[in-house]
Design a protein around this motif. Structure first.
Motif, PDB file in Angstrom:
ATOM      1  N   PRO A  29       0.806  -1.228   0.000  1.00 40.30           N
ATOM      2  CA  PRO A  29       0.000   0.000   0.000  1.00 40.30           C
ATOM      3  C   PRO A  29       0.837   1.275   0.000  1.00 40.30           C
ATOM      4  O   PRO A  29       0.410   2.300  -0.536  1.00 40.30           O
ATOM      5  CB  PRO A  29      -0.828  -0.121   1.287  1.00 40.30           C
ATOM      6  N   GLY A  86      -1.788   1.688  11.178  1.00 37.33           N
ATOM      7  CA  GLY A  86      -2.375   0.825  10.159  1.00 37.33           C
ATOM      8  C   GLY A  86      -3.871   1.017  10.066  1.00 37.33           C
ATOM      9  O   GLY A  86      -4.433   1.136   8.963  1.00 37.33           O
ATOM     10  N   ASN A  89      -4.569   4.551   8.659  1.00 34.45           N
ATOM     11  CA  ASN A  89      -4.273   4.656   7.241  1.00 34.45           C
ATOM     12  C   ASN A  89      -5.337   3.954   6.401  1.00 34.45           C
ATOM     13  O   ASN A  89      -5.740   4.460   5.341  1.00 34.45           O
ATOM     14  CB  ASN A  89      -2.900   4.056   6.949  1.00 34.45           C
ATOM     15  N   GLY A  90      -5.801   2.799   6.861  1.00 33.79           N
ATOM     16  CA  GLY A  90      -6.863   2.102   6.141  1.00 33.79           C
ATOM     17  C   GLY A  90      -8.124   2.935   6.055  1.00 33.79           C
ATOM     18  O   GLY A  90      -8.775   3.013   4.996  1.00 33.79           O
ATOM     19  N   THR A 190      -3.787  -2.902   3.967  1.00 33.32           N
ATOM     20  CA  THR A 190      -3.183  -2.226   5.122  1.00 33.32           C
ATOM     21  C   THR A 190      -3.726  -2.778   6.429  1.00 33.32           C
ATOM     22  O   THR A 190      -2.965  -3.138   7.340  1.00 33.32           O
ATOM     23  CB  THR A 190      -3.440  -0.713   5.048  1.00 33.32           C
ATOM     24  N   VAL A 194      -0.711  -5.160   7.519  1.00 36.41           N
ATOM     25  CA  VAL A 194       0.074  -4.363   8.464  1.00 36.41           C
ATOM     26  C   VAL A 194      -0.212  -4.819   9.885  1.00 36.41           C
ATOM     27  O   VAL A 194       0.696  -4.891  10.731  1.00 36.41           O
ATOM     28  CB  VAL A 194      -0.214  -2.859   8.287  1.00 36.41           C
TER      29      VAL A 194
END
Length: 417
Positions: A29, A86, A89-90, A190, A194
């Motif tokens: 990603p 993580g 960000n997702g 992600t 992640v």
């Protein structure tokens, strides 16, 4: 303490095969976000200029917060930091996909793009940190040096491969599904991978430090021999951003901008192959001259870009460029690892990874503006400018290497990745 049999154990024995799969996919990603944001902004809002600005916002977020996330991992442990960023960000990736098609103003897209960059998980440098710690604790002597060199070579090749595969995946998903699909896919990857990377047993709770080797001062991060590597890898990022944006404009004039990532993937064939092949280069082909040679290949290929007129010609030019990209990036990471101050390798690797994203974002923003005002052919001049920066830094590195360590010009140093 490490028992006597530990030095005979392989790194795979201590990590498990699943670690390398998870770590590789988890960094994907990071390579998709700039291209995905650019592709979606151009498709949803019909503006190359806005696409470039949103890409620049991603880079700005990474530049501001990327190194801080590395420092936070040292202080609080990788697991906690990765789980938090993580998830964030997702959410940011999925939110951007929704905002792009909503009535929300362009400013909302820019703010969300900044958030994507700010929360980007720093999987690559943290993976290096984990593996180096395992090698230092579990192995001894010649075997430790050999495994360290091979591991860092793999990590560099994995980074380079992902930065080529990422845009290709974006192009495929955007072409065959929808322009929003790459960012949704990146969000899912992600959250899943992640998190798996964070929870893997290899994750240190806190960065271990050697008591007999004090951490190098911050001032060592500003040594010319290290700064030239940072600027050089920034140039590669500029090349990535300017090439992909110019290629998007080129394909947009032909009515298929979402297929730019697929054509961009042509560059990845030779790039990935030659990146992995660096380990087989002879020792007499010194690191400093590798940078000069393969940077020159990139420059030669980019000079041809403004003169191509068909998709076939573009594919051939990108294939030539790919031969130079992989080895150049691997060599730059090798210099970065070798010249890292004691105890600050994760910081240096985070800076180098952020420099690629920052360069990619700046290149995308500037090239998008040029394409908007002057057309695709004019925008395709900028990749050559970026490649010129890479080559200039390569020659500056030769001079600096000669002054600091002449062996860099004649042999491959044993400590290099």
């Amino acid at each position: 303490m490490t028992d006597a049999s530990a030095p005979q154990s392989s790194l795979l024995h201590h990590t498990g095969f699943s670690y390398f799969v998870i770590a590789f996919v988890a960094r994907l990603p990071f390579a998709m976000m700039v291209v995905g944001v650019l592709t979606l902004a151009v498709s949803a809002r019909q503006s190359l200029s806005l696409g470039g600005l949103t890409s620049a916002a991603v880079g700005l977020g990474t530049a501001c917060f990327g190194p801080l996330l590395g420092a936070a991992s040292d202080r609080f442990g990788q697991r906690a930091v990765l789980l938090i960023v993580g998830a964030a960000n997702g959410i940011a990736l999925a939110l951007f996909a929704w905002i792009a098609y909503s009535p929300a103003p362009d400013a909302a897209m820019l703010a969300c793009a900044f958030l994507i960059g700010a929360t980007a998980p720093q999987v690559s440098p943290l993976s290096r940190s984990r593996l180096v710690t395992i090698i230092a604790e579990k192995m001894r002597g010649v075997r430790r040096d050999r495994v360290f060199n091979a591991t860092m070579a793999y990590e560099s090749a994995a980074d380079e491969t992902v930065f080529v595969i990422g845009p290709f995946v974006v192009g495929v998903l955007a072409s065959f599904l929808a322009p929003w699909a790459p960012l949704v896919a990146a969000a899912v990857i992600t959250v899943v991978f992640v998190s798996a990377f964070a929870l893997h047993p290899t994750a240190p709770r806190r960065q271990t430090r050697s008591h007999d080797r004090p951490t190098g001062p911050v001032s060592q991060l500003f040594r010319p021999t290290l700064l030239v590597v940072v600027v050089g890898i920034l140039g590669v990022g500029l090349f990535f951003g300017s090439t992909l944006t110019g290629l998007t404009a080129f394909m947009d004039e032909r009515g298929v901008p979402e297929q730019a990532g697929v054509l961009y993937g042509v560059m990845g064939i030779g790039s990935a192959a030659f990146a992995l092949g660096v380990a087989f280069f002879p020792a007499r082909f010194a690191l400093a001259w590798r940078w000069v040679a393969f940077g020159g290949v990139i420059l030669a290929g980019t000079i041809a870009l403004p003169f191509v007129s068909t998709i076939g010609q573009m594919a051939w030019a990108l294939a030539l460029i790919g031969i130079g990209v992989g080895p150049t990036l691997v060599t730059q990471y090798s210099f970065g690892a070798e010249r890292s101050p004691v105890g600050r390798s994760a910081t240096v690797m985070t800076i180098l990874g952020s420099a690629v994203i920052v360069g990619q974002s700046i290149g995308a923003a500037v090239t998008g503006e040029v394409a908007q005002r002057a057309g695709a052919q004019a925008s395709l001049i900028l990749p050559a400018v970026s490649a010129g920066i890479v080559v200039l830094c390569a020659f500056a590195n030769v001079v600096l290497s000669r002054r600091t360590s002449p062996t860099l010009l004649s042999t491959v140093p044993s400590a290099r990745p």
